[in-house]
Design a protein around this motif. Structure first.
Motif, PDB file in Angstrom:
ATOM      1  N   GLN A  21       1.504  -3.939  -7.290  1.00  0.00           N
ATOM      2  CA  GLN A  21       0.400  -3.354  -6.748  1.00  0.00           C
ATOM      3  C   GLN A  21      -0.530  -4.572  -6.025  1.00  0.00           C
ATOM      4  O   GLN A  21      -1.680  -4.276  -5.618  1.00  0.00           O
ATOM      5  CB  GLN A  21      -0.406  -2.768  -7.825  1.00  0.00           C
ATOM      6  CG  GLN A  21       0.008  -1.427  -8.305  1.00  0.00           C
ATOM      7  CD  GLN A  21      -0.624  -0.426  -7.283  1.00  0.00           C
ATOM      8  OE1 GLN A  21      -1.731  -0.447  -6.952  1.00  0.00           O
ATOM      9  NE2 GLN A  21       0.484   0.202  -6.782  1.00  0.00           N
ATOM     10  N   THR A  33      -1.882  -4.310   3.296  1.00  0.00           N
ATOM     11  CA  THR A  33      -2.138  -3.777   1.922  1.00  0.00           C
ATOM     12  C   THR A  33      -2.020  -2.403   1.906  1.00  0.00           C
ATOM     13  O   THR A  33      -1.097  -1.880   0.983  1.00  0.00           O
ATOM     14  CB  THR A  33      -3.609  -4.245   1.327  1.00  0.00           C
ATOM     15  OG1 THR A  33      -3.770  -5.744   1.348  1.00  0.00           O
ATOM     16  CG2 THR A  33      -3.736  -3.628   0.046  1.00  0.00           C
ATOM     17  N   LEU A  37       0.984  -0.580  -0.318  1.00  0.00           N
ATOM     18  CA  LEU A  37       0.598   0.284  -1.383  1.00  0.00           C
ATOM     19  C   LEU A  37       1.097   1.743  -1.296  1.00  0.00           C
ATOM     20  O   LEU A  37       1.277   2.415  -2.202  1.00  0.00           O
ATOM     21  CB  LEU A  37      -0.772   0.284  -1.871  1.00  0.00           C
ATOM     22  CG  LEU A  37      -1.569  -0.967  -2.121  1.00  0.00           C
ATOM     23  CD1 LEU A  37      -2.846  -0.883  -2.161  1.00  0.00           C
ATOM     24  CD2 LEU A  37      -0.897  -1.440  -3.317  1.00  0.00           C
ATOM     25  N   VAL A  55     -10.474  -0.566  -4.155  1.00  0.00           N
ATOM     26  CA  VAL A  55      -9.160  -1.033  -4.361  1.00  0.00           C
ATOM     27  C   VAL A  55      -8.686  -1.950  -3.535  1.00  0.00           C
ATOM     28  O   VAL A  55      -7.955  -2.954  -3.818  1.00  0.00           O
ATOM     29  CB  VAL A  55      -8.392   0.278  -3.919  1.00  0.00           C
ATOM     30  CG1 VAL A  55      -6.741  -0.065  -3.934  1.00  0.00           C
ATOM     31  CG2 VAL A  55      -8.218   1.345  -5.198  1.00  0.00           C
ATOM     32  N   ARG A  59      -7.881  -6.552  -4.302  1.00  0.00           N
ATOM     33  CA  ARG A  59      -6.657  -7.188  -4.038  1.00  0.00           C
ATOM     34  C   ARG A  59      -6.792  -8.230  -3.051  1.00  0.00           C
ATOM     35  O   ARG A  59      -6.325  -9.151  -3.102  1.00  0.00           O
ATOM     36  CB  ARG A  59      -5.590  -6.004  -3.583  1.00  0.00           C
ATOM     37  CG  ARG A  59      -5.002  -5.419  -4.604  1.00  0.00           C
ATOM     38  CD  ARG A  59      -4.671  -3.820  -3.966  1.00  0.00           C
ATOM     39  NE  ARG A  59      -3.920  -3.176  -5.040  1.00  0.00           N
ATOM     40  CZ  ARG A  59      -4.634  -2.623  -5.893  1.00  0.00           C
ATOM     41  NH1 ARG A  59      -6.108  -2.718  -5.973  1.00  0.00           N
ATOM     42  NH2 ARG A  59      -3.929  -1.880  -6.920  1.00  0.00           N
ATOM     43  N   ARG A 211       6.731   5.243  -3.744  1.00  0.00           N
ATOM     44  CA  ARG A 211       5.837   5.313  -4.842  1.00  0.00           C
ATOM     45  C   ARG A 211       6.546   4.432  -5.864  1.00  0.00           C
ATOM     46  O   ARG A 211       5.793   3.350  -6.603  1.00  0.00           O
ATOM     47  CB  ARG A 211       5.468   6.694  -5.312  1.00  0.00           C
ATOM     48  CG  ARG A 211       4.631   7.583  -4.221  1.00  0.00           C
ATOM     49  CD  ARG A 211       4.166   8.865  -5.183  1.00  0.00           C
ATOM     50  NE  ARG A 211       5.503   9.757  -5.316  1.00  0.00           N
ATOM     51  CZ  ARG A 211       5.922  10.538  -4.515  1.00  0.00           C
ATOM     52  NH1 ARG A 211       5.122  10.616  -3.238  1.00  0.00           N
ATOM     53  NH2 ARG A 211       6.728  11.286  -4.486  1.00  0.00           N
ATOM     54  N   ALA A 214       5.915   0.487  -4.960  1.00  0.00           N
ATOM     55  CA  ALA A 214       4.380   0.387  -5.148  1.00  0.00           C
ATOM     56  C   ALA A 214       3.964   0.181  -6.651  1.00  0.00           C
ATOM     57  O   ALA A 214       2.994  -0.678  -7.006  1.00  0.00           O
ATOM     58  CB  ALA A 214       3.484   1.236  -4.559  1.00  0.00           C
ATOM     59  N   LEU A 215       4.682   1.074  -7.345  1.00  0.00           N
ATOM     60  CA  LEU A 215       4.175   0.940  -8.960  1.00  0.00           C
ATOM     61  C   LEU A 215       4.985  -0.124  -9.520  1.00  0.00           C
ATOM     62  O   LEU A 215       4.495  -0.642 -10.826  1.00  0.00           O
ATOM     63  CB  LEU A 215       4.567   2.237  -9.661  1.00  0.00           C
ATOM     64  CG  LEU A 215       3.652   3.524  -9.078  1.00  0.00           C
ATOM     65  CD1 LEU A 215       3.946   4.725  -9.720  1.00  0.00           C
ATOM     66  CD2 LEU A 215       2.063   3.095  -9.433  1.00  0.00           C
ATOM     67  N   ASP A 246      -7.560   3.370  -9.223  1.00  0.00           N
ATOM     68  CA  ASP A 246      -6.630   2.315  -8.989  1.00  0.00           C
ATOM     69  C   ASP A 246      -5.397   2.729  -9.556  1.00  0.00           C
ATOM     70  O   ASP A 246      -5.069   3.191 -10.403  1.00  0.00           O
ATOM     71  CB  ASP A 246      -6.923   1.022  -9.500  1.00  0.00           C
ATOM     72  CG  ASP A 246      -6.313  -0.177  -8.775  1.00  0.00           C
ATOM     73  OD1 ASP A 246      -4.899  -0.306  -9.127  1.00  0.00           O
ATOM     74  OD2 ASP A 246      -6.653  -1.019  -8.256  1.00  0.00           O
ATOM     75  N   ARG A 247      -4.389   2.713  -8.886  1.00  0.00           N
ATOM     76  CA  ARG A 247      -2.870   3.033  -9.277  1.00  0.00           C
ATOM     77  C   ARG A 247      -2.387   2.122 -10.343  1.00  0.00           C
ATOM     78  O   ARG A 247      -1.604   2.848 -11.297  1.00  0.00           O
ATOM     79  CB  ARG A 247      -2.149   3.013  -8.067  1.00  0.00           C
ATOM     80  CG  ARG A 247      -2.067   3.926  -6.865  1.00  0.00           C
ATOM     81  CD  ARG A 247      -1.773   5.346  -7.268  1.00  0.00           C
ATOM     82  NE  ARG A 247      -2.860   6.384  -7.110  1.00  0.00           N
ATOM     83  CZ  ARG A 247      -2.626   7.502  -7.070  1.00  0.00           C
ATOM     84  NH1 ARG A 247      -2.074   8.210  -7.595  1.00  0.00           N
ATOM     85  NH2 ARG A 247      -3.871   8.473  -6.436  1.00  0.00           N
ATOM     86  N   LEU A 248      -2.872   0.826 -10.609  1.00  0.00           N
ATOM     87  CA  LEU A 248      -2.312   0.483 -11.906  1.00  0.00           C
ATOM     88  C   LEU A 248      -2.698   1.148 -13.013  1.00  0.00           C
ATOM     89  O   LEU A 248      -2.416   1.078 -14.160  1.00  0.00           O
ATOM     90  CB  LEU A 248      -3.063  -0.940 -11.861  1.00  0.00           C
ATOM     91  CG  LEU A 248      -2.483  -1.982 -12.993  1.00  0.00           C
ATOM     92  CD1 LEU A 248      -1.005  -2.238 -12.471  1.00  0.00           C
ATOM     93  CD2 LEU A 248      -3.346  -3.261 -13.039  1.00  0.00           C
TER      94      LEU A 248
END
Length: 333
Positions: A21, A33, A37, A55, A59, A211, A214-215, A246-248
């Motif tokens: 991420q 970025t 992502l 987001v 970063r 995806r 990115a994860l 945020d994907r985290l």
């Protein structure tokens, strides 16, 4: 996929997730970025800053906040679709999604019927955009745009809102800019560039792979499986705050399993029943989520105030100082 997935420990999985991420300090520029992502989720909530900008800050740290708009509306290296921002390289994949047939769910069958019944409104919208676009929705007026008594709780222009959203979903119209926060609509064929045609099956495969990359990791049958392209080496010890989008931490169950951190956004919880606060941001330090904080940015006074903090907040000042610098704000005492 470039190689086989591998089973890793939870400690390794945390490092991989943070690195994938770009929260390890490796992010370089807004465009790169977003490309790495895959997308940015948009939302109008801006207690501190909008999620898409938070987001990026998490970063990149302080950067030119106007660059995102330039990449969207001037350079056209990014585009907006269904409240997400994608790199233009993903446009063939999104176009494939827009060509999907209506599904069998009640929602999709309703949408299909609505488009058929509102053919007059559809023709009006497309004609006006072709003649005068880009336009905000408030400059589109038609008798069919008025909701009847059964849908008036949506507002008197509900039909128009639904039509614009569905035409966007189907890739017929596109967001071509923003004016005072309002979307400007135009014909997609006029705003989006020509691209190759990708099948729906191939598009879904590529997007799923993006995806996963990115994860970085996913939990399968109690085991963490890592993407082959992401290292599990230690990450830099930087501290930052994360957007609720945020994907985290977007998948709350995954975040709890990965970081032993239970997180819920309590905006819609009555104040008396909130465990923490209205718009609370997780605090990431290295590869661990160690605490949470509720900052608020007052745009009139240009002050960033802290309404509350919980957990290990020994690195919080570091993160808040960086956030204040990005916002051009002064830390409130």
């Amino acid at each position: 996929m470039a190689g086989e997935t591998r089973i890793v420990t939870r400690e390794q999985a945390r490092r991989i997730a943070v690195r994938a991420q770009l929260l390890d300090g490796s992010a370089r520029g807004v465009l790169d970025t977003v490309r790495r992502l895959g997308f940015l989720q948009m939302d109008p909530i801006a207690t501190v800053a909008t999620p898409q900008r938070l987001v990026l800050w998490s970063r990149l740290g302080s950067h030119d906040a106007a660059e995102l708009d330039r990449l969207l509306w001037t350079d056209k290296q990014l585009f907006e679709w269904q409240a997400f921002i994608y790199p233009v390289e993903s446009l063939p994949l999104i176009r494939a999604l827009t060509r999907r047939r209506w599904g069998a769910s009640k929602r999709e069958q309703w949408a299909k019927k609505f488009m058929q019944e509102q053919a007059l409104l559809r023709r009006y919208v497309l004609r006006e955009l072709a003649r005068r676009g880009p336009l905000p929705s408030r400059e589109l007026e038609h008798d069919a745009a008025r909701a009847d008594h059964r849908t008036v709780w949506w507002g008197t222009r509900a039909q128009l809102t639904w039509m614009l959203e569905l035409l966007s979903l189907r890739g017929t119209i596109a967001v071509a800019g923003r004016r005072d926060g309002q979307r400007l609509w135009d014909l997609a064929e006029r705003w989006w560039p020509e691209t190759e045609t990708v099948s729906l099956r191939e598009a879904e495969r590529i997007l799923a792979e993006q995806r996963f990359r990115a994860l970085g990791v996913r939990l399968e049958r109690g085991e963490w499986r890592a993407h082959p392209d992401v290292s599990h080496e230690p990450v830099s010890d930087r501290a930052t705050l994360l957007s609720p989008f945020d994907r985290l931490v977007h998948d709350r169950n995954r975040a709890e399993a990965l970081f032993d951190f239970r997180y819920r956004l309590e905006m819609y919880v009555p104040a008396a029943k909130r465990e923490y606060g209205y718009y609370v941001l997780p605090l990431l330090a290295g590869d661990r989520i160690v605490g949470r904080a509720e900052p608020r940015f007052d745009r009139k006074t240009r002050k960033l105030e802290l309404l509350g903090a919980w957990g290990d907040t020994s690195r919080l000042d570091e993160a808040l100082d960086g956030l204040a610098a990005f916002l051009g704000a002064e830390r409130a005492a």
